[in-house]
Design a protein around this motif. Structure first.
Motif, PDB file in Angstrom:
ATOM      1  N   ILE A 229      45.715  53.839   8.385  1.00  0.00           N
ATOM      2  CA  ILE A 229      46.665  54.890   8.784  1.00  0.00           C
ATOM      3  C   ILE A 229      47.150  54.642  10.212  1.00  0.00           C
ATOM      4  CG2 ILE A 229      46.857  57.355   9.316  1.00  0.00           C
ATOM      5  CD1 ILE A 229      45.023  57.872   6.883  1.00  0.00           C
ATOM      6  N   GLN A 230      46.218  54.280  11.085  1.00  0.00           N
ATOM      7  CA  GLN A 230      46.579  54.015  12.485  1.00  0.00           C
ATOM      8  C   GLN A 230      47.582  52.863  12.569  1.00  0.00           C
ATOM      9  OE1 GLN A 230      45.492  56.026  14.825  1.00  0.00           O
ATOM     10  NE2 GLN A 230      46.632  54.994  16.433  1.00  0.00           N
ATOM     11  N   ASP A 231      47.336  51.804  11.802  1.00  0.00           N
ATOM     12  CA  ASP A 231      48.272  50.669  11.795  1.00  0.00           C
ATOM     13  C   ASP A 231      49.643  51.109  11.297  1.00  0.00           C
ATOM     14  OD1 ASP A 231      46.290  49.010  12.755  1.00  0.00           O
ATOM     15  OD2 ASP A 231      45.821  48.122  10.782  1.00  0.00           O
ATOM     16  N   LYS A 232      49.673  51.881  10.241  1.00  0.00           N
ATOM     17  CA  LYS A 232      50.949  52.333   9.682  1.00  0.00           C
ATOM     18  C   LYS A 232      51.654  53.284  10.634  1.00  0.00           C
ATOM     19  CE  LYS A 232      49.897  51.408   4.925  1.00  0.00           C
ATOM     20  NZ  LYS A 232      50.016  51.793   3.542  1.00  0.00           N
ATOM     21  N   LEU A 233      50.892  54.138  11.312  1.00  0.00           N
ATOM     22  CA  LEU A 233      51.503  55.039  12.298  1.00  0.00           C
ATOM     23  C   LEU A 233      52.093  54.251  13.464  1.00  0.00           C
ATOM     24  CD1 LEU A 233      49.012  58.062  12.472  1.00  0.00           C
ATOM     25  CD2 LEU A 233      51.364  58.071  11.643  1.00  0.00           C
ATOM     26  N   GLN A 234      51.399  53.195  13.865  1.00  0.00           N
ATOM     27  CA  GLN A 234      51.914  52.348  14.945  1.00  0.00           C
ATOM     28  C   GLN A 234      53.218  51.680  14.517  1.00  0.00           C
ATOM     29  OE1 GLN A 234      50.695  52.160  18.091  1.00  0.00           O
ATOM     30  NE2 GLN A 234      52.568  50.989  18.516  1.00  0.00           N
ATOM     31  N   LYS A 235      53.245  51.158  13.282  1.00  0.00           N
ATOM     32  CA  LYS A 235      54.472  50.546  12.767  1.00  0.00           C
ATOM     33  C   LYS A 235      55.588  51.584  12.684  1.00  0.00           C
ATOM     34  CE  LYS A 235      52.278  46.889  10.095  1.00  0.00           C
ATOM     35  NZ  LYS A 235      51.977  46.369   8.754  1.00  0.00           N
ATOM     36  N   PHE A 236      55.241  52.787  12.217  1.00  0.00           N
ATOM     37  CA  PHE A 236      56.220  53.865  12.108  1.00  0.00           C
ATOM     38  C   PHE A 236      56.766  54.224  13.491  1.00  0.00           C
ATOM     39  CE2 PHE A 236      57.096  58.483  12.038  1.00  0.00           C
ATOM     40  CZ  PHE A 236      58.129  58.494  11.119  1.00  0.00           C
ATOM     41  N   SER A 237      55.857  54.283  14.452  1.00  0.00           N
ATOM     42  CA  SER A 237      56.266  54.595  15.824  1.00  0.00           C
ATOM     43  C   SER A 237      57.208  53.512  16.361  1.00  0.00           C
ATOM     44  CB  SER A 237      55.018  54.722  16.697  1.00  0.00           C
ATOM     45  OG  SER A 237      55.343  55.101  17.990  1.00  0.00           O
ATOM     46  N   ASP A 238      56.893  52.260  16.104  1.00  0.00           N
ATOM     47  CA  ASP A 238      57.750  51.149  16.535  1.00  0.00           C
ATOM     48  C   ASP A 238      59.124  51.248  15.875  1.00  0.00           C
ATOM     49  OD1 ASP A 238      55.629  50.220  18.042  1.00  0.00           O
ATOM     50  OD2 ASP A 238      55.061  48.631  16.624  1.00  0.00           O
ATOM     51  N   ILE A 239      59.126  51.552  14.587  1.00  0.00           N
ATOM     52  CA  ILE A 239      60.398  51.669  13.850  1.00  0.00           C
ATOM     53  C   ILE A 239      61.220  52.833  14.416  1.00  0.00           C
ATOM     54  CG2 ILE A 239      61.397  52.283  11.609  1.00  0.00           C
ATOM     55  CD1 ILE A 239      59.089  50.670  10.321  1.00  0.00           C
ATOM     56  N   MET A 240      60.540  53.968  14.682  1.00  0.00           N
ATOM     57  CA  MET A 240      61.253  55.125  15.228  1.00  0.00           C
ATOM     58  C   MET A 240      61.848  54.787  16.606  1.00  0.00           C
ATOM     59  SD  MET A 240      61.324  57.451  13.010  1.00  0.00           S
ATOM     60  CE  MET A 240      61.959  58.799  13.954  1.00  0.00           C
ATOM     61  N   GLU A 241      61.131  54.012  17.409  1.00  0.00           N
ATOM     62  CA  GLU A 241      61.637  53.598  18.725  1.00  0.00           C
ATOM     63  C   GLU A 241      62.877  52.710  18.558  1.00  0.00           C
ATOM     64  OE1 GLU A 241      62.209  53.540  22.593  1.00  0.00           O
ATOM     65  OE2 GLU A 241      60.679  54.766  21.613  1.00  0.00           O
ATOM     66  N   ARG A 242      62.862  51.796  17.604  1.00  0.00           N
ATOM     67  CA  ARG A 242      64.032  50.943  17.351  1.00  0.00           C
ATOM     68  C   ARG A 242      65.211  51.778  16.854  1.00  0.00           C
ATOM     69  NH1 ARG A 242      61.429  45.977  14.123  1.00  0.00           N
ATOM     70  NH2 ARG A 242      60.146  47.697  13.459  1.00  0.00           N
ATOM     71  N   ILE A 243      64.887  52.786  16.043  1.00  0.00           N
ATOM     72  CA  ILE A 243      65.970  53.661  15.554  1.00  0.00           C
ATOM     73  C   ILE A 243      66.600  54.401  16.726  1.00  0.00           C
ATOM     74  CG2 ILE A 243      66.422  55.760  14.207  1.00  0.00           C
ATOM     75  CD1 ILE A 243      64.452  54.715  12.116  1.00  0.00           C
ATOM     76  N   ARG A 244      65.773  54.899  17.668  1.00  0.00           N
ATOM     77  CA  ARG A 244      66.307  55.594  18.851  1.00  0.00           C
ATOM     78  C   ARG A 244      67.188  54.649  19.696  1.00  0.00           C
ATOM     79  NH1 ARG A 244      60.955  57.265  19.941  1.00  0.00           N
ATOM     80  NH2 ARG A 244      60.535  58.957  18.518  1.00  0.00           N
ATOM     81  N   GLN A 245      66.693  53.439  19.848  1.00  0.00           N
ATOM     82  CA  GLN A 245      67.478  52.450  20.612  1.00  0.00           C
ATOM     83  C   GLN A 245      68.796  52.155  19.899  1.00  0.00           C
ATOM     84  OE1 GLN A 245      64.950  49.038  21.078  1.00  0.00           O
ATOM     85  NE2 GLN A 245      63.694  50.005  22.677  1.00  0.00           N
ATOM     86  N   THR A 246      68.715  51.985  18.594  1.00  0.00           N
ATOM     87  CA  THR A 246      69.936  51.715  17.816  1.00  0.00           C
ATOM     88  C   THR A 246      70.880  52.906  17.884  1.00  0.00           C
ATOM     89  OG1 THR A 246      68.620  50.343  16.308  1.00  0.00           O
ATOM     90  CG2 THR A 246      70.786  51.006  15.540  1.00  0.00           C
ATOM     91  N   GLU A 247      70.298  54.118  17.801  1.00  0.00           N
ATOM     92  CA  GLU A 247      71.122  55.335  17.893  1.00  0.00           C
ATOM     93  C   GLU A 247      71.811  55.404  19.254  1.00  0.00           C
ATOM     94  OE1 GLU A 247      70.554  60.114  17.072  1.00  0.00           O
ATOM     95  OE2 GLU A 247      68.849  58.960  17.828  1.00  0.00           O
ATOM     96  N   THR A 248      71.077  55.075  20.315  1.00  0.00           N
ATOM     97  CA  THR A 248      71.648  55.081  21.669  1.00  0.00           C
ATOM     98  C   THR A 248      72.766  54.041  21.764  1.00  0.00           C
ATOM     99  OG1 THR A 248      69.506  55.740  22.573  1.00  0.00           O
ATOM    100  CG2 THR A 248      71.110  54.859  24.120  1.00  0.00           C
TER     101      THR A 248
END
Length: 168
Positions: free
Chosen positions: A127-146
């Motif tokens: 779960i921790q690994d998947k949450l980390q991946k999810f967090s990384d993906i969400m950060e890329r989405i924010r960057q892409t959104e910006t």
């Protein structure tokens, strides 16, 4: 003579009385079956059995009867003692079985708990690994959104510039 019987039923107590119907019937049967007693069958039964007088046959009969009764009492007491000993052994066996079973159940519960914690630990890591991946993906989405907002803002500015120049 002391009686130590512990498991004596009320019916047995009645049969142990010398004047009970049980002993009277036994005495009558033994007297009529004995060929030596057939001679004295003309004598009333109550007189021949209750008087311990000069009749030596009568006294030997009572001595044999007393001996038999004592023998039966001893055997009965031995059986009762054996039953009580077996009950104690059964009780000890059940206590030992219960303790052994509790130890085994406790041991199995500990092993199960360890296994469950191991599974929890493994699942937590996954779960921790998947949450980390999810967090990384969400950060890329924010960057892409910006970046997308910047692009949209730039396109809007270009459109305004182009529209503003066309009016002049």
């Amino acid at each position: 003579m002391s009686k130590e019987f512990q498991l004596q039923a009320p019916e047995q107590a009645e049969q142990d009385k010398p004047n009970s119907q049980f002993f009277t019937n036994i005495q009558r049967n033994e007297l009529t079956d004995d060929p030596l007693r057939k001679e004295s069958s003309n004598i009333p039964l109550s007189n021949s059995l209750t008087c311990g007088g000069p009749d030596s046959k009568s006294s030997s009969f009572f001595m044999a009867l007393d001996s038999t009764i004592e023998n039966m009492e001893q055997r009965t007491q031995q059986l009762i003692d054996k039953i009580n000993e077996n009950r104690k052994k059964d009780h000890e066996f059940m206590n030992n079985f219960r303790e052994s079973l509790l130890m085994k159940v406790s041991s199995l519960a500990e092993k199960l708990e360890e296994r469950v914690f191991s599974v929890y630990d493994h699942n937590s890591k996954v779960i921790q690994d998947k949450l980390q991946k999810f967090s990384d993906i969400m950060e890329r989405i924010r960057q892409t959104e910006t970046e997308l907002r910047q692009v949209c803002h730039t396109v809007e500015m270009l459109y305004k510039d182009l529209c503003g120049q066309a009016e002049l």
